[in-house]
Write an enzyme that holds these catalytic residues in place. Structure first.
Site, PDB file in Angstrom:
ATOM      1  N   GLY A   7      -5.049  12.265  -5.712  1.00 31.81           N
ATOM      2  CA  GLY A   7      -5.423  10.890  -6.148  1.00 31.81           C
ATOM      3  C   GLY A   7      -6.656  10.057  -5.731  1.00 31.81           C
ATOM      4  O   GLY A   7      -7.213   9.382  -5.298  1.00 31.81           O
ATOM      5  N   PRO A   8      -7.964  10.683  -6.990  1.00 29.21           N
ATOM      6  CA  PRO A   8      -8.983  10.302  -6.695  1.00 29.21           C
ATOM      7  C   PRO A   8      -9.476   8.972  -7.247  1.00 29.21           C
ATOM      8  O   PRO A   8     -10.450   8.795  -8.125  1.00 29.21           O
ATOM      9  CB  PRO A   8      -9.647  11.356  -8.324  1.00 29.21           C
ATOM     10  CG  PRO A   8      -8.808  11.816  -8.747  1.00 29.21           C
ATOM     11  CD  PRO A   8      -7.084  11.442  -8.301  1.00 29.21           C
ATOM     12  N   ASN A 103      -0.157   1.949  -1.016  1.00 28.76           N
ATOM     13  CA  ASN A 103      -0.059  -0.166  -0.859  1.00 28.76           C
ATOM     14  C   ASN A 103       1.658   0.254  -1.079  1.00 28.76           C
ATOM     15  O   ASN A 103       1.919   0.897  -1.571  1.00 28.76           O
ATOM     16  CB  ASN A 103      -0.282  -0.151  -1.765  1.00 28.76           C
ATOM     17  CG  ASN A 103      -1.402  -1.165  -1.621  1.00 28.76           C
ATOM     18  OD1 ASN A 103      -1.952  -1.449  -0.735  1.00 28.76           O
ATOM     19  ND2 ASN A 103      -2.457  -1.835  -3.121  1.00 28.76           N
ATOM     20  N   ALA A 129     -12.464  -0.656  -1.218  1.00 25.36           N
ATOM     21  CA  ALA A 129     -13.215   0.046  -2.119  1.00 25.36           C
ATOM     22  C   ALA A 129     -12.584  -0.611  -3.879  1.00 25.36           C
ATOM     23  O   ALA A 129     -11.657  -0.627  -3.980  1.00 25.36           O
ATOM     24  CB  ALA A 129     -12.956   1.601  -1.729  1.00 25.36           C
ATOM     25  N   LYS A 184      -0.142  -6.093   5.796  1.00 27.35           N
ATOM     26  CA  LYS A 184      -0.981  -6.085   4.835  1.00 27.35           C
ATOM     27  C   LYS A 184       0.443  -6.244   3.097  1.00 27.35           C
ATOM     28  O   LYS A 184      -0.019  -6.092   2.795  1.00 27.35           O
ATOM     29  CB  LYS A 184      -1.169  -3.919   4.730  1.00 27.35           C
ATOM     30  CG  LYS A 184      -1.728  -3.731   2.790  1.00 27.35           C
ATOM     31  CD  LYS A 184      -2.855  -3.705   3.238  1.00 27.35           C
ATOM     32  CE  LYS A 184      -3.853  -3.281   2.000  1.00 27.35           C
ATOM     33  NZ  LYS A 184      -4.300  -2.425   1.281  1.00 27.35           N
ATOM     34  N   ASN A 188      -0.168  -8.179   0.242  1.00 26.20           N
ATOM     35  CA  ASN A 188      -0.003  -7.894  -0.922  1.00 26.20           C
ATOM     36  C   ASN A 188       0.414  -8.563  -2.411  1.00 26.20           C
ATOM     37  O   ASN A 188       1.059  -9.069  -3.309  1.00 26.20           O
ATOM     38  CB  ASN A 188       0.412  -6.615  -0.963  1.00 26.20           C
ATOM     39  CG  ASN A 188      -1.185  -5.732  -0.752  1.00 26.20           C
ATOM     40  OD1 ASN A 188      -0.790  -4.761   0.060  1.00 26.20           O
ATOM     41  ND2 ASN A 188      -2.422  -6.267  -1.531  1.00 26.20           N
ATOM     42  N   ASN A 192      -1.663 -10.882  -4.784  1.00 23.57           N
ATOM     43  CA  ASN A 192      -1.627  -9.968  -6.156  1.00 23.57           C
ATOM     44  C   ASN A 192      -0.602 -10.438  -7.024  1.00 23.57           C
ATOM     45  O   ASN A 192      -1.465 -10.306  -7.927  1.00 23.57           O
ATOM     46  CB  ASN A 192      -0.810  -8.495  -5.377  1.00 23.57           C
ATOM     47  CG  ASN A 192      -2.515  -7.029  -4.656  1.00 23.57           C
ATOM     48  OD1 ASN A 192      -2.882  -8.016  -3.709  1.00 23.57           O
ATOM     49  ND2 ASN A 192      -1.628  -6.148  -4.742  1.00 23.57           N
ATOM     50  N   ASN A 202      -9.619 -13.392  -6.389  1.00 24.87           N
ATOM     51  CA  ASN A 202      -8.958 -13.419  -4.933  1.00 24.87           C
ATOM     52  C   ASN A 202      -9.529 -15.103  -4.111  1.00 24.87           C
ATOM     53  O   ASN A 202      -8.293 -15.870  -3.801  1.00 24.87           O
ATOM     54  CB  ASN A 202      -8.943 -12.583  -3.605  1.00 24.87           C
ATOM     55  CG  ASN A 202      -8.343 -11.236  -4.190  1.00 24.87           C
ATOM     56  OD1 ASN A 202      -8.357 -10.859  -5.073  1.00 24.87           O
ATOM     57  ND2 ASN A 202      -8.886 -10.377  -3.430  1.00 24.87           N
TER      58      ASN A 202
HETATM   59  O1  PAF Z   1      -4.856  -4.688  -3.686  1.00 24.91           O
HETATM   60  C1  PAF Z   1      -6.123  -5.747  -3.091  1.00 24.91           C
HETATM   61  O2  PAF Z   1      -6.312  -5.256  -4.287  1.00 24.91           O
HETATM   62  C2  PAF Z   1      -5.860  -5.756  -1.822  1.00 24.91           C
HETATM   63  O3  PAF Z   1      -4.885  -5.202  -0.839  1.00 24.91           O
HETATM   64  C3  PAF Z   1      -5.886  -7.242  -1.631  1.00 24.91           C
HETATM   65  C4  PAF Z   1      -6.520  -6.980  -0.046  1.00 24.91           C
HETATM   66  C5  PAF Z   1      -5.588  -7.828  -1.864  1.00 24.91           C
HETATM   67  C6  PAF Z   1      -7.733  -7.378  -1.465  1.00 24.91           C
HETATM   68  O4  PAF Z   1      -7.751  -7.850  -3.147  1.00 24.91           O
END
Ligand code: PAF
Length: 306
Positions: A7-8, A103, A129, A184, A188, A192, A202
């Site tokens: 997964g790049p 995720n 990232a 996490k 999300n 999200n 965000n």
């Molecule tokens: O999925 C994402 O974008 C990240 O996990 C988060 C923490 C919501 C930050 O943008």
């Protein structure tokens, strides 16, 4: 250590570059020949503040031959886990470990089913990232990576955490990995879908009272379901506050789901709100918010992809 990264994307490329710079010679596993060709045109690039680091990647694509890797790191989107497992299978030796940093909830089980309990490590990372273009990653900030056995009696992950930390990717092994994964997941589940539906960065959520009310309700549902699964995420209000703090700390981010929806890609919703809603059903815990957010993202996916 012989390492392969499947997964790049943003996280896969970040980990590849850091491990390369630390003297490992990892392989990057592309989805197909087309992606492998595109990635081999230019070096992988990591942008950090004003600086830019470049690394020439060693790229493979399926079908893989029998490479006896010590570690296969799965960093694809959650919905691509089955395919990633099929890709990795021929590259597994008798003692290869498989680590997922994806995720959501679901990839861990898919990998356990594919590879068995003795070799799968579950993980989660707060590394910031963003993939700006294929092979070009902006590193937004260091966050900790946690990993541990995906099933009882599985590998501890101590050695992998040590190797990642030495490469500048701060990591800790913990037997309580699912607590970190659920934390996490709660973030999300709230940030999200709301950012994707509202079309905002965000930080906007943290400034908006109506959005904050929704975050509190989502947090309550996730905490109730997590408890039934044996994970205590603490009191609903505190969890909601933590989620709002993350929205503030990542204020400029366009969440991964917002980016997926905008680009007409499938999202990870089945492994985020969908996973919580499904577990809610199993435990007879009503999850109307997670169910609705899941359906709304499905509707958005269909609209953007039609
Ligand atoms: O999925 C994402 O974008 C990240 O996990 C988060 C923490 C919501 C930050 O943008």
């Amino acid at each position: 250590m012989r390492i392969a990264i499947v997964g790049p994307g943003a996280i896969g490329s970040l980990f590849y570059i850091r491990l390369s710079l630390a003297g490992h010679q990892p392989w990057l596993i592309a989805r197909d020949e087309r992606q492998a060709r595109a990635l081999s045109q230019t070096p992988l690039t990591l942008l950090e503040g004003e600086s830019s680091l470049q690394v020439k990647a060693k790229i493979l694509c399926p079908p893989l031959e029998s490479y006896p890797f010590d570690l296969v790191l799965i960093a694809t989107k959650a919905q691509d886990t089955k395919r990633a497992a099929e890709t990795a299978l021929p590259a597994l030796g008798p003692s290869t470990l498989v680590l997922t940093l994806q995720n959501g909830l679901g990839p861990q089980k898919i990998l356990l089913d594919a590879f068995g309990e003795g070799r799968v490590l579950a993980g989660t990372t707060a590394q910031g990232a963003t993939l700006l273009a294929p092979g070009v990653v902006r590193h937004g900030g260091d966050g900790e990576t946690y990993l541990g056995p995906a099933a009882k009696g599985g590998p501890s992950g101590e050695e992998i955490a040590r190797i990642l930390s030495l490469a500048g990717l701060k990591a800790s092994a913990t037997p309580e990995i699912f607590t970190y994964i659920w934390r996490k997941l709660a973030i999300n589940c709230a940030i999200n879908p709301l950012t994707a539906i509202l079309g905002v960065q965000n930080g906007e959520l943290a400034k908006n009272n109506a959005a904050k009310k929704i975050i509190a309700k989502v947090a309550g549902e996730v905490a109730a379901v997590a408890l039934k699964e044996g994970v205590d995420l603490g009191e609903e209000g505190q969890l909601a506050e933590k989620i709002i703090l993350v929205a503030e700390a990542t204020a400029q981010n366009r969440s991964s789901m917002l980016q997926d929806v905008a680009a007409g890609r499938l999202t990870e919703t089945d492994f985020i709100n969908g996973a919580v809603a499904a577990l809610g059903k199993k435990h007879s815990i009503p999850c109307p918010l997670n169910e609705t957010l899941h359906e709304m993202i499905k509707a958005l996916e269909a609209i953007k992809r039609s």
